[in-house]
Design a protein around this motif. Structure first.
Motif, PDB file in Angstrom:
ATOM      1  N   LEU A  56       0.830  -1.204   0.000  1.00 19.65           N
ATOM      2  CA  LEU A  56       0.000   0.000   0.000  1.00 19.65           C
ATOM      3  C   LEU A  56       0.866   1.256   0.000  1.00 19.65           C
ATOM      4  O   LEU A  56       1.974   1.261   0.536  1.00 19.65           O
ATOM      5  CB  LEU A  56      -0.905   0.024   1.236  1.00 19.65           C
ATOM      6  N   VAL A  57       0.332   2.296  -0.603  1.00 15.76           N
ATOM      7  CA  VAL A  57       0.984   3.607  -0.586  1.00 15.76           C
ATOM      8  C   VAL A  57       0.118   4.535   0.248  1.00 15.76           C
ATOM      9  O   VAL A  57      -1.044   4.791  -0.093  1.00 15.76           O
ATOM     10  CB  VAL A  57       1.167   4.179  -2.004  1.00 15.76           C
ATOM     11  N   LEU A  58       0.673   5.031   1.369  1.00 14.70           N
ATOM     12  CA  LEU A  58      -0.053   5.934   2.253  1.00 14.70           C
ATOM     13  C   LEU A  58       0.505   7.345   2.053  1.00 14.70           C
ATOM     14  O   LEU A  58       1.707   7.571   2.174  1.00 14.70           O
ATOM     15  CB  LEU A  58       0.097   5.487   3.705  1.00 14.70           C
ATOM     16  N   THR A  59      -0.385   8.264   1.725  1.00 14.15           N
ATOM     17  CA  THR A  59       0.012   9.645   1.446  1.00 14.15           C
ATOM     18  C   THR A  59      -0.716  10.594   2.385  1.00 14.15           C
ATOM     19  O   THR A  59      -1.934  10.492   2.560  1.00 14.15           O
ATOM     20  CB  THR A  59      -0.307  10.028  -0.013  1.00 14.15           C
ATOM     21  N   THR A  75       5.437   3.722   1.247  1.00  5.29           N
ATOM     22  CA  THR A  75       5.004   2.444   0.687  1.00  5.29           C
ATOM     23  C   THR A  75       5.362   1.332   1.648  1.00  5.29           C
ATOM     24  O   THR A  75       6.494   1.249   2.137  1.00  5.29           O
ATOM     25  CB  THR A  75       5.694   2.188  -0.676  1.00  5.29           C
ATOM     26  N   SER A  76       4.385   0.466   1.953  1.00  2.32           N
ATOM     27  CA  SER A  76       4.648  -0.591   2.920  1.00  2.32           C
ATOM     28  C   SER A  76       3.713  -1.774   2.667  1.00  2.32           C
ATOM     29  O   SER A  76       2.552  -1.604   2.281  1.00  2.32           O
ATOM     30  CB  SER A  76       4.447  -0.084   4.344  1.00  2.32           C
ATOM     31  N   SER A  77       4.240  -2.954   2.921  1.00  2.00           N
ATOM     32  CA  SER A  77       3.430  -4.173   2.862  1.00  2.00           C
ATOM     33  C   SER A  77       3.372  -4.832   4.240  1.00  2.00           C
ATOM     34  O   SER A  77       2.875  -5.936   4.375  1.00  2.00           O
ATOM     35  CB  SER A  77       4.014  -5.153   1.838  1.00  2.00           C
ATOM     36  N   GLU A 102      -4.602   9.478   2.099  1.00  6.02           N
ATOM     37  CA  GLU A 102      -5.003   8.494   1.084  1.00  6.02           C
ATOM     38  C   GLU A 102      -4.207   7.209   1.295  1.00  6.02           C
ATOM     39  O   GLU A 102      -2.996   7.264   1.540  1.00  6.02           O
ATOM     40  CB  GLU A 102      -4.734   9.010  -0.325  1.00  6.02           C
ATOM     41  N   VAL A 103      -4.882   6.087   1.210  1.00  5.80           N
ATOM     42  CA  VAL A 103      -4.226   4.785   1.242  1.00  5.80           C
ATOM     43  C   VAL A 103      -4.642   4.057  -0.032  1.00  5.80           C
ATOM     44  O   VAL A 103      -5.836   3.829  -0.267  1.00  5.80           O
ATOM     45  CB  VAL A 103      -4.622   3.982   2.495  1.00  5.80           C
ATOM     46  N   LYS A 107      -6.044  -3.379  -4.771  1.00  7.01           N
ATOM     47  CA  LYS A 107      -7.391  -3.841  -4.418  1.00  7.01           C
ATOM     48  C   LYS A 107      -8.048  -2.996  -3.323  1.00  7.01           C
ATOM     49  O   LYS A 107      -9.216  -3.206  -3.013  1.00  7.01           O
ATOM     50  CB  LYS A 107      -7.330  -5.293  -3.939  1.00  7.01           C
ATOM     51  N   PHE A 108      -7.294  -2.071  -2.738  1.00  3.46           N
ATOM     52  CA  PHE A 108      -7.817  -1.294  -1.616  1.00  3.46           C
ATOM     53  C   PHE A 108      -7.568   0.186  -1.856  1.00  3.46           C
ATOM     54  O   PHE A 108      -6.500   0.598  -2.317  1.00  3.46           O
ATOM     55  CB  PHE A 108      -7.129  -1.714  -0.314  1.00  3.46           C
ATOM     56  N   TYR A 109      -8.589   1.007  -1.556  1.00  2.00           N
ATOM     57  CA  TYR A 109      -8.422   2.455  -1.656  1.00  2.00           C
ATOM     58  C   TYR A 109      -9.279   3.128  -0.590  1.00  2.00           C
ATOM     59  O   TYR A 109     -10.451   2.769  -0.377  1.00  2.00           O
ATOM     60  CB  TYR A 109      -8.828   2.984  -3.034  1.00  2.00           C
ATOM     61  N   SER A 110      -8.698   4.099   0.093  1.00  5.32           N
ATOM     62  CA  SER A 110      -9.430   4.885   1.085  1.00  5.32           C
ATOM     63  C   SER A 110      -8.898   6.305   1.067  1.00  5.32           C
ATOM     64  O   SER A 110      -7.689   6.530   0.913  1.00  5.32           O
ATOM     65  CB  SER A 110      -9.289   4.285   2.489  1.00  5.32           C
ATOM     66  N   ARG A 111      -9.820   7.254   1.221  1.00  9.13           N
ATOM     67  CA  ARG A 111      -9.438   8.673   1.212  1.00  9.13           C
ATOM     68  C   ARG A 111     -10.256   9.401   2.270  1.00  9.13           C
ATOM     69  O   ARG A 111     -11.484   9.272   2.322  1.00  9.13           O
ATOM     70  CB  ARG A 111      -9.701   9.288  -0.163  1.00  9.13           C
TER      71      ARG A 111
END
Length: 230
Positions: A56-59, A75-77, A102-103, A107-111
């Motif tokens: 995932l990329v967390l911003t 970026t982390s798994s 934002e993550v 397959k996953f997205y959240s804002r």
């Protein structure tokens, strides 16, 4: 003790976000930061990511009307919990900006977007002289102590409210500004005032000019000291 220049607000005043997936296997994240930010200060925020099922990329972005500033892109798994510092942008008085998280994965997205208040710090300024009473002709040493390092006009008035000294745009490398003024040998007796303007605040400190007998005053203090010892 906080680090110099770092915001030291109480962390009970914070905004907490948490996104929990529909199932236990989906990612969870949390971002915490003060609800009110001090303009120009270094401020800490903390980020946690749990149970990532993919990379995932967390911003984290701070958004204003003028520009968007990316504070973090990680970026982390795997699970992680980290805290970071950022410098809060300067504002005139108060300004509401947006904190966006934002993550993103395949397959996953959240804002999430949350409003945050940024306030310009109001300096606390103090004025003190090296003694309360002066003889005409003596030099008045005074210092201005403030949370900020730059000062607006510092002026002094005599007993008839006439300006007899003025210092403009004085600044100090530290948090103490030291100045002095030599009184005229024929200065009027009475109370004088140091007036300092720092930002929108005006601070005043008074001292007295009096033709006192220093020998008598010293003896008087000595006798009091002897009585106190007994």
């Amino acid at each position: 003790m906080g680090r110099p220049g770092i915001q030291s607000r109480i962390w009970t005043l914070c905004v907490i976000w948490m996104c929990v997936g529909l199932t236990d296997a989906e990612p969870q994240y949390m971002v915490t930061f003060p609800a009110v930010l001090e303009a120009g200060a270094e401020t800490q925020y903390c980020v946690s990511l749990l149970q990532p099922s993919e990379t995932l990329v967390l911003t984290v972005t701070l958004m204003s009307q003028e520009k968007n500033t990316t504070l973090l892109e990680k970026t982390s798994s795997t699970d992680f919990h980290s805290c970071f510092y950022f410098k809060v942008p300067l504002v005139q008085n108060k300004e509401v900006q947006n904190f966006k998280v934002e993550v993103r994965g395949s397959k996953f997205y959240s804002r999430k977007v949350k409003k945050v208040m940024i306030e310009a710090s109001q300096p606390m300024t103090f004025v003190q002289t090296d003694k309360p009473i002066y003889l005409p002709g003596q030099t008045v040493h005074f210092r201005v102590v403030s949370l900020d390092t730059k000062f607006r006009p510092a002026s002094r008035l005599d007993v008839n409210h006439n300006r007899i000294g003025q210092w403009l745009n004085e600044s100090s490398n530290g948090k103490i500004l030291q100045l002095s003024y030599s009184l005229n040998s024929e200065a009027r007796e009475g109370y004088y005032r140091v007036s300092v303007t720092a930002g929108n605040d005006k601070i005043r400190h008074s001292f007295k000019v009096e033709k006192y007998d220093r020998q008598k005053r010293l003896c008087h203090f000595y006798r009091e000291d002897v009585n106190f010892q007994n």
